[in-house]
Design an enzyme around this catalytic site. Structure first.
Site, mmCIF file in Angstrom:
data_model
loop_
_atom_site.group_PDB
_atom_site.id
_atom_site.type_symbol
_atom_site.label_atom_id
_atom_site.label_comp_id
_atom_site.label_asym_id
_atom_site.label_seq_id
_atom_site.Cartn_x
_atom_site.Cartn_y
_atom_site.Cartn_z
ATOM 1 N N MET A 1 42.309 -3.422 -5.746
ATOM 2 C CA MET A 1 43.420 -4.189 -5.159
ATOM 3 C C MET A 1 43.338 -4.147 -3.630
ATOM 4 O O MET A 1 44.315 -4.413 -2.933
ATOM 5 C CB MET A 1 44.748 -3.621 -5.637
ATOM 6 C CG MET A 1 44.928 -3.807 -7.142
ATOM 7 S SD MET A 1 46.634 -3.921 -7.651
ATOM 8 C CE MET A 1 47.211 -2.297 -7.235
ATOM 9 N N GLY A 2 42.162 -3.782 -3.121
ATOM 10 C CA GLY A 2 41.962 -3.815 -1.666
ATOM 11 C C GLY A 2 42.554 -2.615 -0.959
ATOM 12 O O GLY A 2 42.825 -1.588 -1.592
ATOM 13 N N ALA A 3 42.739 -2.757 0.375
ATOM 14 C CA ALA A 3 43.102 -1.619 1.235
ATOM 15 C C ALA A 3 42.116 -0.493 0.927
ATOM 16 O O ALA A 3 42.484 0.637 0.599
ATOM 17 C CB ALA A 3 44.546 -1.184 1.039
ATOM 18 N N HIS B 1 37.378 4.160 -3.098
ATOM 19 C CA HIS B 1 36.878 2.876 -3.623
ATOM 20 C C HIS B 1 35.377 2.740 -3.337
ATOM 21 O O HIS B 1 34.606 2.316 -4.190
ATOM 22 C CB HIS B 1 37.553 1.697 -2.921
ATOM 23 C CG HIS B 1 39.021 1.537 -3.202
ATOM 24 N ND1 HIS B 1 39.978 1.661 -2.226
ATOM 25 C CD2 HIS B 1 39.680 1.250 -4.343
ATOM 26 C CE1 HIS B 1 41.171 1.442 -2.740
ATOM 27 N NE2 HIS B 1 41.036 1.198 -4.030
ATOM 28 N N LYS C 1 40.885 8.941 -10.893
ATOM 29 C CA LYS C 1 42.206 9.057 -10.235
ATOM 30 C C LYS C 1 43.287 8.403 -11.104
ATOM 31 O O LYS C 1 44.401 8.902 -11.216
ATOM 32 C CB LYS C 1 42.110 8.385 -8.860
ATOM 33 C CG LYS C 1 43.367 7.865 -8.274
ATOM 34 C CD LYS C 1 43.935 8.838 -7.302
ATOM 35 C CE LYS C 1 45.339 8.537 -6.840
ATOM 36 N NZ LYS C 1 45.695 7.144 -6.710
ATOM 37 N N ASP C 2 42.926 7.250 -11.740
ATOM 38 C CA ASP C 2 43.861 6.557 -12.631
ATOM 39 C C ASP C 2 43.417 6.827 -14.069
ATOM 40 O O ASP C 2 42.931 5.924 -14.759
ATOM 41 C CB ASP C 2 43.860 5.058 -12.318
ATOM 42 C CG ASP C 2 44.280 4.799 -10.888
ATOM 43 O OD1 ASP C 2 45.487 4.811 -10.614
ATOM 44 O OD2 ASP C 2 43.394 4.633 -10.024
ATOM 45 N N GLN D 1 44.773 4.821 -16.959
ATOM 46 C CA GLN D 1 44.255 3.448 -16.849
ATOM 47 C C GLN D 1 42.839 3.364 -17.422
ATOM 48 O O GLN D 1 42.474 2.382 -18.056
ATOM 49 C CB GLN D 1 44.272 3.022 -15.387
ATOM 50 C CG GLN D 1 43.686 1.659 -15.134
ATOM 51 C CD GLN D 1 43.947 1.204 -13.707
ATOM 52 O OE1 GLN D 1 45.043 0.765 -13.387
ATOM 53 N NE2 GLN D 1 42.957 1.314 -12.844
ATOM 54 N N SER E 1 45.316 3.875 -1.618
ATOM 55 C CA SER E 1 45.749 2.842 -0.658
ATOM 56 C C SER E 1 47.178 3.113 -0.223
ATOM 57 O O SER E 1 47.565 2.819 0.910
ATOM 58 C CB SER E 1 45.662 1.458 -1.302
ATOM 59 O OG SER E 1 44.379 1.268 -1.834
HETATM 60 P P1 AMP Z 1 43.037 0.249 -6.897
HETATM 61 O O1 AMP Z 1 42.626 -0.548 -5.719
HETATM 62 O O2 AMP Z 1 44.065 1.285 -6.590
HETATM 63 O O3 AMP Z 1 43.398 -0.620 -8.083
HETATM 64 O O4 AMP Z 1 41.749 1.074 -7.332
HETATM 65 C C1 AMP Z 1 40.552 0.437 -7.656
HETATM 66 C C2 AMP Z 1 39.632 1.437 -8.319
HETATM 67 O O5 AMP Z 1 39.370 2.519 -7.414
HETATM 68 C C3 AMP Z 1 40.268 2.061 -9.569
HETATM 69 O O6 AMP Z 1 39.260 2.182 -10.567
HETATM 70 C C4 AMP Z 1 40.723 3.406 -9.081
HETATM 71 O O7 AMP Z 1 40.789 4.374 -10.097
HETATM 72 C C5 AMP Z 1 39.641 3.742 -8.074
HETATM 73 N N1 AMP Z 1 40.126 4.742 -7.098
HETATM 74 C C6 AMP Z 1 41.328 4.727 -6.469
HETATM 75 N N2 AMP Z 1 41.450 5.831 -5.709
HETATM 76 C C7 AMP Z 1 40.318 6.555 -5.878
HETATM 77 C C8 AMP Z 1 39.851 7.803 -5.361
HETATM 78 N N3 AMP Z 1 40.576 8.540 -4.543
HETATM 79 N N4 AMP Z 1 38.624 8.248 -5.745
HETATM 80 C C9 AMP Z 1 37.858 7.503 -6.601
HETATM 81 N N5 AMP Z 1 38.250 6.318 -7.118
HETATM 82 C C10 AMP Z 1 39.459 5.846 -6.777
#
Ligand code: AMP
Length: 327
Positions: free
Chosen positions: A76-78, A83, A197-198, A201, A234
């Site tokens: 989802m960016g940021a 990521h 982290k998720d 999910q 993010s």
């Molecule tokens: P998001 O942008 O939050 O939807 O995350 C996109 C992907 O990055 C998802 O698969 C998250 O689980 C992963 N992600 C988010 N934070 C971290 C982190 N600190 N370390 C590793 N992967 C992450």
């Protein structure tokens, strides 16, 4: 006289040899640094950005990508280092790395949270280029959800949707599944890279892939953390430095429980931890122990059981989650 000339010659030889050694050392040093640099960061100035699914798909077809292995990192960016670790992993394991950035409205159960979600698209593009991403899919909302009916598909997620994130964020995983299914059908990757982290999910997406009977391998990548242990997110952009410091108490709590937990004392440790975190200023949602295979919640366990501790809490209006695997 000859003797003197002989020693002068030897002396010249020695000096030349030392100069040669120094030069070789320097060459080796810079060569090594360059090798390392190239290995770690591969600038891909040719990263292509697609806004429309159709264009992305015809590009992949034209370039015969179906003959190569394609890895996909939906986000989802940021973007932060967490990521980017997924992008790096994807690059290592596959021929083509595709990332998507789409702040998916249907997975936000709280409209305020959606409005405040950070957007840093220029930086994101630079980061992705720096890490050698090949393709960025950057759709507008209409591209993913052309009409309201496309937002209202129901997925039978069973128990997984009734606990933890599912319990506290009604409809969240339905939204995650709608967007992930649409993205997977557009990108059609061989590998999907997602973050531990998720954790819940990850299990939901595994279930989605099995419901949809898609032939995609899921690679779960470890959580990247700040030096103080705070899981990168993010949402951390909405915390100031002292809040970030405080937020690291979530991870420290998980570590402490892991260290002191016995098969029968989780409930006691949990009450104490919740109390301490609330005194620190957190608004707790959950702190639970579960089997890592299916997230069945447990309070007692057998030594050797594969478990996970999961936590969610608000800090000054920012919702944070984290988890720690045991065994
Ligand atoms: P998001 O942008 O939050 O939807 O995350 C996109 C992907 O990055 C998802 O698969 C998250 O689980 C992963 N992600 C988010 N934070 C971290 C982190 N600190 N370390 C590793 N992967 C992450």
């Amino acid at each position: 006289m000859n003797k003197i000339l002989f020693f002068v010659d030897i002396y010249k030889w020695l000096i030349s040899f030392i100069v040669f050694l120094q030069a070789a050392k320097l060459l080796f040093f810079f060569g090594f640094i360059n090798l390392k640099r190239n290995d770690e960061l591969y600038y891909n100035e040719d990263m292509i950005i697609f806004k429309h699914a159709e264009d992305l798909q015809s590009y992949c077809k034209k370039n015969n990508f179906s003959k190569l292995s394609m890895g996909f990192v939906p986000t989802m960016g940021a973007l932060h280092t967490g990521h980017l670790s997924l992008i790096d992993q994807c690059k290592k394991q596959t021929d083509i790395t595709i990332c998507s950035i789409f702040v998916n409205p249907t997975q936000f159960n709280d409209p305020e949270d959606f409005k405040k979600y950070p957007v840093t698209i220029e930086n994101d593009i630079l980061f992705l280029e720096k890490h050698g991403c090949d393709i960025l899919f950057l759709p507008a909302e209409k591209e993913i959800y052309p009409d309201d009916s496309s937002k209202n598909i129901h997925y039978d997620l069973g128990y997984l949707e009734t606990i933890l994130e599912g319990k506290f964020r009604h409809g969240h995983f339905q939204g995650v599944c709608s967007v992930v299914e649409k993205l997977l059908r557009i990108v059609n990757p061989d590998y999907l890279f997602i973050g531990q982290k998720d954790f819940q999910q990850c299990l939901v997406i595994k279930k989605l892939i099995s419901i949809m009977k898609l032939d995609i391998a899921i690679i779960i990548c470890p959580t990247l953390r700040e030096a103080n242990g705070l899981a990168m997110s993010s949402r951390n952009l909405r915390l100031n430095d002292s809040e970030k410091n405080l937020a690291s108490h979530l991870y420290q709590t998980l570590e402490k429980i892991k260290k002191t937990m016995t098969p029968f004392n989780f409930s006691v440790l949990k009450s104490k931890a919740i109390n301490d975190l609330e005194n620190d200023g957190f608004k707790m949602e959950y702190l639970e122990l579960a089997k890592s295979s299916n997230l069945e919640l447990v309070n007692v366990f057998k030594p050797g059981d594969k478990l996970i501790i999961l936590i969610a809490a608000y800090l000054n209006g920012v919702r944070l989650i984290d988890n720690l695997l045991i065994n």
